[in-house]
Design a protein around this motif. Structure first.
Motif, short mmCIF file in Angstrom:
data_model
loop_
_atom_site.label_atom_id
_atom_site.label_comp_id
_atom_site.label_asym_id
_atom_site.label_seq_id
_atom_site.Cartn_x
_atom_site.Cartn_y
_atom_site.Cartn_z
N UNK A 1 -3.99 6.47 1.44
CA UNK A 1 -4.49 5.01 0.66
C UNK A 1 -4.64 4.69 -0.64
N UNK A 2 -5.96 5.99 -0.66
CA UNK A 2 -6.27 6.58 -2.16
C UNK A 2 -5.14 6.58 -2.94
N UNK A 3 -4.38 7.65 -2.24
CA UNK A 3 -3.74 9.02 -2.73
C UNK A 3 -2.26 7.84 -3.60
N UNK A 4 -1.98 7.05 -3.14
CA UNK A 4 -0.80 5.96 -3.37
C UNK A 4 -1.17 5.31 -4.37
N UNK B 1 0.65 -1.43 0.06
CA UNK B 1 -0.18 -0.41 -0.23
C UNK B 1 0.60 1.31 -0.38
N UNK B 2 2.19 1.40 1.00
CA UNK B 2 2.88 2.43 1.48
C UNK B 2 3.94 2.07 0.21
N UNK C 1 -0.09 1.71 -9.11
CA UNK C 1 -0.70 0.90 -10.89
C UNK C 1 -0.01 1.68 -11.75
N UNK C 2 0.95 2.38 -11.73
CA UNK C 2 1.33 3.53 -12.70
C UNK C 2 2.60 2.05 -13.99
N UNK C 3 2.39 0.90 -13.70
CA UNK C 3 3.25 0.62 -14.91
C UNK C 3 4.59 -0.32 -14.61
N UNK C 4 5.41 0.75 -13.40
CA UNK C 4 6.72 0.04 -12.86
C UNK C 4 6.33 -1.44 -12.75
#
Length: 405
Positions: free
Chosen positions: A304-307, A249-250, A312-315
């Motif tokens: 939690x929502x901001x992260x 999550x973080x 999920x950016x594809x890294x």
């Protein structure tokens, strides 16, 4: 393996996706013999005596949920293993009828883990449900995320957690899990939000302990998965060599970079996060949850929502997992909706639950509609590439070449 006498099944749909392509074929046909796919395309062979299942909508590979808990209970005597097994039967049926033909179950609270026998029963055809790959327990430090005994009096009594501290104990526990019939080894690298005794930002094991645990599993040809919410626990688990991080999550950008270097898969379980956050102001939801759970989630809910978009950016590769069992099985499809709302394309979300999930599980015969693969297929009523919510409208499920619904 198929044999010449096994029956053929032909599934036709308006369009179909094989789990790998960037687009659909229109129309789409899949020919199966026995439990295997023989041919796919816009028009395939029709051997004499072939059973035909004609469907509208979109054909997809059978879906894979890489993080479920089909057996419920606290493991302390409040719900015996026999009851956990009985309660799991409708859960398994629900997952299958919603298109999930394979699941990875990551931890049962019973000392004699019922999920191992449930997996064998599904494989033998005694009960209906998704094919199951199982981590019997979650290995936990004392007082950690997987240790229910910390809430009992006296603190050393009762409980069924796979509790282990120190290098020798964690190695021994890995071997016990293998003896119980493990396909996977799972351990808690950090605390949790809904565990009774620890804080989610604590790190449960030293680097030496995690490395020894994962190495012991590897020696037994078992992959490892780590429950980890906060950054340092994620990083240690990745350096130890886990195949997947659950939640993450973080995780920071630097830790995601390390995950990418190690080719570690993330199973983000985002829908479960939303379920808890969406119910922060509903006192009825928290009845029956571990004491203090709401107080752990509330201060970090916005973070939690901001992260999410970082995760999920594809890294890093992402595999689909819902944490179903802590949240309702019948709504597992909502994980797709959340993943798309938080930045994934429908194509990426569907890959996460098919070919990418199969890659994580080391099962190239799953998650694709290609000749030689298992005959696992789901037909949804609409076009999930245009509207991801149609993934919840399952019309037909085929598992191992058999029509299940």
């Amino acid at each position: 393996m198929t044999s010449p006498g096994e029956p053929h099944l032909l599934v036709t749909a308006a369009q179909g996706w094989d789990g790998l392509r960037d687009d659909c074929l229109r129309p789409f046909e899949v020919l199966m013999r026995g439990d295997r796919i023989v041919e796919t395309g816009t028009r395939v062979e029709r051997p004499r005596g072939t059973r035909v299942l004609e469907a509208s909508g979109t054909a997809l590979p059978g879906l894979i949920d890489c993080h479920v808990h089909v057996a419920s209970g606290d493991g302390t005597g409040g719900r015996p293993a026999s009851r956990q097994a009985l309660d799991a039967l409708p859960a398994l049926r629900t997952l299958l009828t919603h298109g999930f033909t394979t699941v990875r179950d990551l931890g049962c609270p019973a000392a004699d883990p019922v999920t191992v026998e449930l997996a064998r029963a599904v494989e033998a055809g005694l009960i209906e449900g998704p094919r199951m790959l199982v981590a019997p327990h979650i290995i936990s430090a004392r007082g950690g995320h997987g240790d229910p005994r910390s809430t009992l009096q006296p603190p050393y009594g009762g409980g069924a957690a796979a509790v282990a501290d120190g290098v020798d104990e964690v190695v021994r526990q890995v071997r016990i899990e293998r003896q119980l019939g493990a396909h996977w080894i799972k351990f808690a690298a950090t605390g949790g939000f809904v565990s009774p005794a620890d804080a989610a930002d604590t790190v449960a094991y030293t680097q030496e302990e995690m490395t020894a645990l994962v190495a012991a599993a590897r020696d037994l040809n078992l992959p490892s998965a780590a429950h980890a919410h906060f950054d340092e626990g994620v990083r240690r688990a990745v350096r130890a060599g886990v195949r997947s991080v659950e939640h993450g999550t973080f995780a920071t950008d630097e830790t995601l970079r390390i995950m990418a270097e190690h080719r570690t898969t993330l199973v983000p379980t985002r829908w479960a996060c939303h379920v808890y956050i969406d119910h922060l102001d509903d006192p009825r939801f928290w009845v029956g949850q571990p004491a203090g759970a709401r107080d752990k989630v509330a201060p970090v809910a916005d973070d939690i929502l901001r992260n999410a978009r970082r995760l999920l950016s594809g890294q890093v590769p992402v595999a689909f997992g819902t944490d179903a069992g802590t949240v309702p099985f019948e709504d597992s499809w909502r994980e797709f909706v959340v993943l798309v709302s938080e930045g994934m394309t429908p194509l990426a979300a569907l890959r996460a639950a098919t070919s990418q999930a199969a890659r994580l599980l080391g099962r190239p015969d799953l998650g694709v509609l290609r000749p030689g693969a298992r005959g696992d297929l789901v037909v949804v009523a609409g076009d999930p590439f245009a509207d991801i919510e149609t993934i919840g409208e399952v019309a037909h499920v085929v598992q191992g070449g058999r029509v299940r619904s």
